[in-house]
Design an enzyme around this catalytic site. Structure first.
Site, PDB file in Angstrom:
ATOM      1  N   ASP A 181       0.838  -1.197   0.000  1.00  8.64           N
ATOM      2  CA  ASP A 181       0.000   0.000   0.000  1.00  8.64           C
ATOM      3  C   ASP A 181       0.877   1.253   0.000  1.00  8.64           C
ATOM      4  O   ASP A 181       1.853   1.339   0.758  1.00  8.64           O
ATOM      5  CB  ASP A 181      -0.879  -0.019   1.263  1.00  8.64           C
ATOM      6  CG  ASP A 181      -1.949   1.058   1.253  1.00  8.64           C
ATOM      7  OD1 ASP A 181      -2.789   1.054   0.335  1.00  8.64           O
ATOM      8  OD2 ASP A 181      -1.948   1.922   2.155  1.00  8.64           O
ATOM      9  N   GLU A 240       1.610  -0.619  -5.048  1.00  8.32           N
ATOM     10  CA  GLU A 240       0.547   0.344  -5.324  1.00  8.32           C
ATOM     11  C   GLU A 240       1.226   1.698  -5.299  1.00  8.32           C
ATOM     12  O   GLU A 240       1.431   2.295  -4.239  1.00  8.32           O
ATOM     13  CB  GLU A 240      -0.564   0.288  -4.271  1.00  8.32           C
ATOM     14  CG  GLU A 240      -1.778   1.113  -4.677  1.00  8.32           C
ATOM     15  CD  GLU A 240      -2.184   2.207  -3.710  1.00  8.32           C
ATOM     16  OE1 GLU A 240      -3.188   2.874  -3.962  1.00  8.32           O
ATOM     17  OE2 GLU A 240      -1.490   2.436  -2.703  1.00  8.32           O
TER      18      GLU A 240
HETATM   19  O1  ISL Z   1      -1.995   9.029  -4.536  1.00  7.83           O
HETATM   20  C1  ISL Z   1      -3.149   8.790  -4.713  1.00  7.83           C
HETATM   21  C2  ISL Z   1      -3.893   9.160  -5.942  1.00  7.83           C
HETATM   22  O2  ISL Z   1      -3.102   9.785  -6.865  1.00  7.83           O
HETATM   23  C3  ISL Z   1      -3.965   8.156  -3.709  1.00  7.83           C
HETATM   24  O3  ISL Z   1      -5.048   7.629  -4.399  1.00  7.83           O
HETATM   25  C4  ISL Z   1      -3.299   7.045  -2.915  1.00  7.83           C
HETATM   26  O4  ISL Z   1      -2.227   6.469  -3.514  1.00  7.83           O
HETATM   27  C5  ISL Z   1      -4.286   6.006  -2.654  1.00  7.83           C
HETATM   28  O5  ISL Z   1      -5.404   6.585  -2.053  1.00  7.83           O
HETATM   29  C6  ISL Z   1      -3.722   4.972  -1.719  1.00  7.83           C
HETATM   30  O6  ISL Z   1      -4.710   4.000  -1.531  1.00  7.83           O
HETATM   31  C7  ISL Z   1      -4.452   3.021  -0.589  1.00  7.83           C
HETATM   32  O7  ISL Z   1      -4.114   3.555   0.662  1.00  7.83           O
HETATM   33  C8  ISL Z   1      -5.126   4.321   1.295  1.00  7.83           C
HETATM   34  C9  ISL Z   1      -6.450   3.568   1.366  1.00  7.83           C
HETATM   35  O8  ISL Z   1      -7.455   4.451   1.770  1.00  7.83           O
HETATM   36  C10 ISL Z   1      -6.818   2.965   0.022  1.00  7.83           C
HETATM   37  O9  ISL Z   1      -7.988   2.213   0.129  1.00  7.83           O
HETATM   38  C11 ISL Z   1      -5.657   2.131  -0.421  1.00  7.83           C
HETATM   39  O10 ISL Z   1      -5.890   1.450  -1.627  1.00  7.83           O
HETATM   40  C12 ISL Z   1      -4.617   4.626   2.671  1.00  7.83           C
HETATM   41  O11 ISL Z   1      -4.102   3.466   3.258  1.00  7.83           O
END
Ligand code: ISL
Length: 487
Positions: A181, A240
Site C-alpha cells: 500500500d 501500489e
Molecule cells: O496518490 C493517490 C492518488 O493519486 C492516492 O489515491 C493514494 O495512492 C491512494 O489513495 C492509496 O490507496 C491506498 O491507501 C489508502 C487507502 O485508503 C486505500 O484504500 C488504499 O488502496 C490509505 O491506506
C-alpha cells in the site's frame, strides 16, 4: 490473472453482513472455476476500520470481524491446494492511531517512530484538510491520509526492522507475496519543505508533491526483495504506486525491487483508441526496459467501477477482452467479472469512507458494495454492510453462471483461452477508432472503440467476442479474439 478480494464485500461466512475469511474460503471453488492464478486479499488485520482496514492496529493478527489467524492459515492452505496463490496487503506508510506505538507516542514515548513537529507545514491530506493534527501537548503529527492514520518515520531503524519482521511473519504463514500500500510514500523529503501550491491534492501523481515517489523509497523495496527471495518458491511484491510517469513507475519493478506495479496510467485512460494505444505501448516499453511484466488494472476498491466510468456494459465487455489479451499480468476486482456498476445512490448514512466524509463527490463506497451471489432477495447476504441495489438479481453469480453470453461466462472463457496466448504484442494498421494487434500462433485481437460499425476484413476465425460478430465488420464498442492461420 490476480483477483482482488475486497474481503469486506466478497463473501460472508458467519452471516453478520460483513465479508470475512471463512466466506472467502467457501468461495475458492468459484475462483478456481473462474480461472484465477492468485488472489489478493485486502487488509484483514486488527483495525478500528476508520479506513476499512487500511488503518492497522496489529499487523500480526486478524480482526475478529474477519475471523482468526487460524482462518487465514486455512484459507491460504486451501487456496494452495487448488493451485491459487495468495497475496496479502501490507500497509507500511502509516499505522492506525490505535496501534500501540502511536498510543505510546501520544504519551510522549518514542515519538520519533512517527513524524511529530512543533509546527505543521502546508501539506494537505489526500482525504482533504491539513495533513497535520495537533496533540494535547501542542506538537503536531503528520498523516497523509486520515488523522487516524499517522505516518510512520521510515528513517527510524525500528520501523524498518518491524516491517521486515511482519513480512517474515506472513511469509512463514505461507503467503505468496504482498500488495504494498502506498509504495511510493513512506520516505518523506529532508526538512519536510512547504509545497506552496494551492491545489495540492489535484497535483498528486505530479512532481509537485514532495511526499511521494522519493528516490530513497527504493532502498526499502530492495531490502524487501531480499526477504522475498530468501523464501522458497516465488514470493512477489506488487507496488501500489502512483508515479507521475510510466518511467518513474518502472523504477519500482527494477530487477532487485518489487515484481509488479499497478498500471494506473492504463486505469486512468478513457475509452478511446489513440490514448489507449499510446499508454499500452509506453507501458510495455518501460516495463520491458527493466525486465518486468506489465501489470494491467481497470478497477479496484478506490476508483469508480469501469462499467460506469466507460459508460456501458458493452464497453466493459470489450475492455475485458482488450486487457486480457495484453502481455503481462492482469488484476480483476471482485464483481468486475459480473459487470457490476458503481452504485451511485447509496443512502448517505451508510457512506463512511473517510474520503467521502471530507468530499461527498469523491467517495469510494459505490465500488465497494457486496457481491451478489444469488438472484433471490438479499443476494446471499443477510443485512449486507452496504445496501445492495434492487435489480441486481440478473447480475448475480447464480444468474450468470449458466448463461452463455453473460459477463461471467465471457471472463471465464477469456481466462481459459488466455492461457494459450503468448508472445509479444505487435500492432497492425487499422481504421481510426480501432485497435488491432497480434501475439504468437496467429492470435489476433480487434477492438472497435467507437459507437459505429467499422468495416474490417476478418483476420481469421473468431474464437471469442464481447459482442456480435458480423463478417467484414467490427461491431460498435466490441472486441474479438481471432485465430489466424499461421503460414
Ligand atoms: O496518490 C493517490 C492518488 O493519486 C492516492 O489515491 C493514494 O495512492 C491512494 O489513495 C492509496 O490507496 C491506498 O491507501 C489508502 C487507502 O485508503 C486505500 O484504500 C488504499 O488502496 C490509505 O491506506
Amino acid at each position: 490473472m490476480i483477483y482482488q478480494v475486497y474481503v469486506r464485500s466478497f463473501a460472508d461466512g458467519n452471516g453478520d453482513g460483513v465479508g470475512d475469511l471463512i466466506g472467502a474460503r467457501d468461495r475458492l471453488g468459484y475462483l478456481a472455476d473462474l480461472g484465477v492464478d492468485a488472489i489478493w486479499l485486502t487488509p484483514f488485520y486488527t483495525s478500528p476500520m476508520a479506513d476499512f482496514g487500511y488503518d492497522v492496529a496489529d499487523y500480526r493478527d486478524v480482526d475478529p470481524l474477519f475471523g482468526t489467524l487460524g482462518d487465514a492459515k486455512a484459507l491460504i492452505d486451501e487456496a494452495h491446494g487448488l493451485g491459487i496463490r495468495v497475496i496479502v496487503d501490507i500497509v507500511p506508510n502509516h499505522t492506525s492511531s490505535a496501534h500501540p506505538w502511536f498510543q505510546e507516542a501520544l504519551r510522549g514515548v518514542n515519538r520519533d517512530r512517527y513524524i511529530f513537529r512543533d509546527q505543521p507545514n502546508d501539506w494537505e491530506s489526500i482525504f482533504g484538510g491539513s495533513a497535520w493534527t495537533q496533540v494535547e501537548d501542542g506538537q503536531w503529527y503528520l498523516h497523509l491520509f486520515d488523522s487516524s492514520q499517522p505516518d510512520l518515520n521510515w528513517d527510524h531503524p525500528e520501523v524498518r526492522a518491524e516491517f521486515e519482521s511482519v513480512l517474515r511473519f506472513w511469509l512463514d504463514l505461507g503467503v505468496d507475496g504482498f500488495r504494498v500500500d502506498v509504495a511510493h510514500g513512506m520516505v518523506k523529503p529532508e526538512g519536510l519543505p512547504d509545497i506552496g501550491h494551492a491545489d495540492q491534492v489535484r497535483m498528486i501523481g505530479s512532481d509537485v508533491v514532495p511526499y511521494f515517489d522519493n528516490d530513497a523509497v527504493h532502498e526499502i523495496h530492495r531490502s524487501w526483495r531480499k526477504i522475498l527471495d530468501s523464501y522458497p518458491g516465488e514470493r512477489i511484491g506488487v507496488a501500489e504506486a502512483w508515479a507521475p510517469t510510466p518511467e518513474r513507475l518502472a523504477r519500482y519493478v527494477r530487477p532487485d525491487e518489487l515484481h509488479q506495479a499497478f498500471n494506473f496510467h492504463y486505469l486512468g485512460t478513457r475509452w478511446e483508441a489513440g490514448p489507449l494505444r499510446h499508454v499500452i505501448t509506453e507501458s510495455l516499453e518501460t516495463a520491458a526496459s527493466v525486465g518486468a511484466p506489465s501489470t494491467w488494472v481497470l478497477s479496484n476498491h478506490d476508483v469508480k467501477r469501469h462499467v460506469t466510468r466507460f459508460g456501458s456494459v458493452e464497453r466493459a465487455r470489450a475492455a475485458a477482452l482488450l486487457m486480457l489479451a495484453l502481455p503481462g499480468s492482469a488484476y480483476v476486482y471482485n464483481g468486475e467479472e459480473l459487470g457490476l456498476p458503481e452504485v451511485l445512490d447509496l443512502p448517505e448514512e451508510f457512506c463512511l469512507d473517510p474520503q467521502r466524509l471530507r468530499d461527498p463527490d469523491s467517495g469510494r463506497d459505490g465500488c465497494r458494495v457486496p457481491m451478489p451471489w444469488t438472484s433471490a432477495e438479499g443476494y446471499g447476504w443477510s443485512s449486507p454492510w452496504l445496501p445492495m441495489p434492487a435489480g441486481w438479481g440478473p447480475l448475480s453469480v447464480e444468474a450468470q453462471s449458466g448463461e452463455a453470453g453473460s459477463m461471467l461466462s465471457l471472463y471465464r472463457e477469456a481466462l481459459r483461452l488466455r492461457r494459450t496466448v503468448s508472445g509479444e504484442l505487435r500492432w497492425s494498421d487499422s481504421p481510426e477508432g480501432t485497435l488491432v494487434f497480434s501475439r504468437d500462433d496467429g492470435f489476433v485481437c480487434t477492438v472497435n472503440l467507437t459507437g459505429s460499425e467499422i468495416a474490417f476484413p476478418a483476420p481469421g476465425e473468431p474464437v471469442l467476442s464481447s459482442g456480435p460478430v458480423e463478417p467484414g465488420t467490427l461491431a460498435p464498442d466490441s472486441a474479438t479474439w481471432w485465430r489466424a492461420k499461421v503460414a
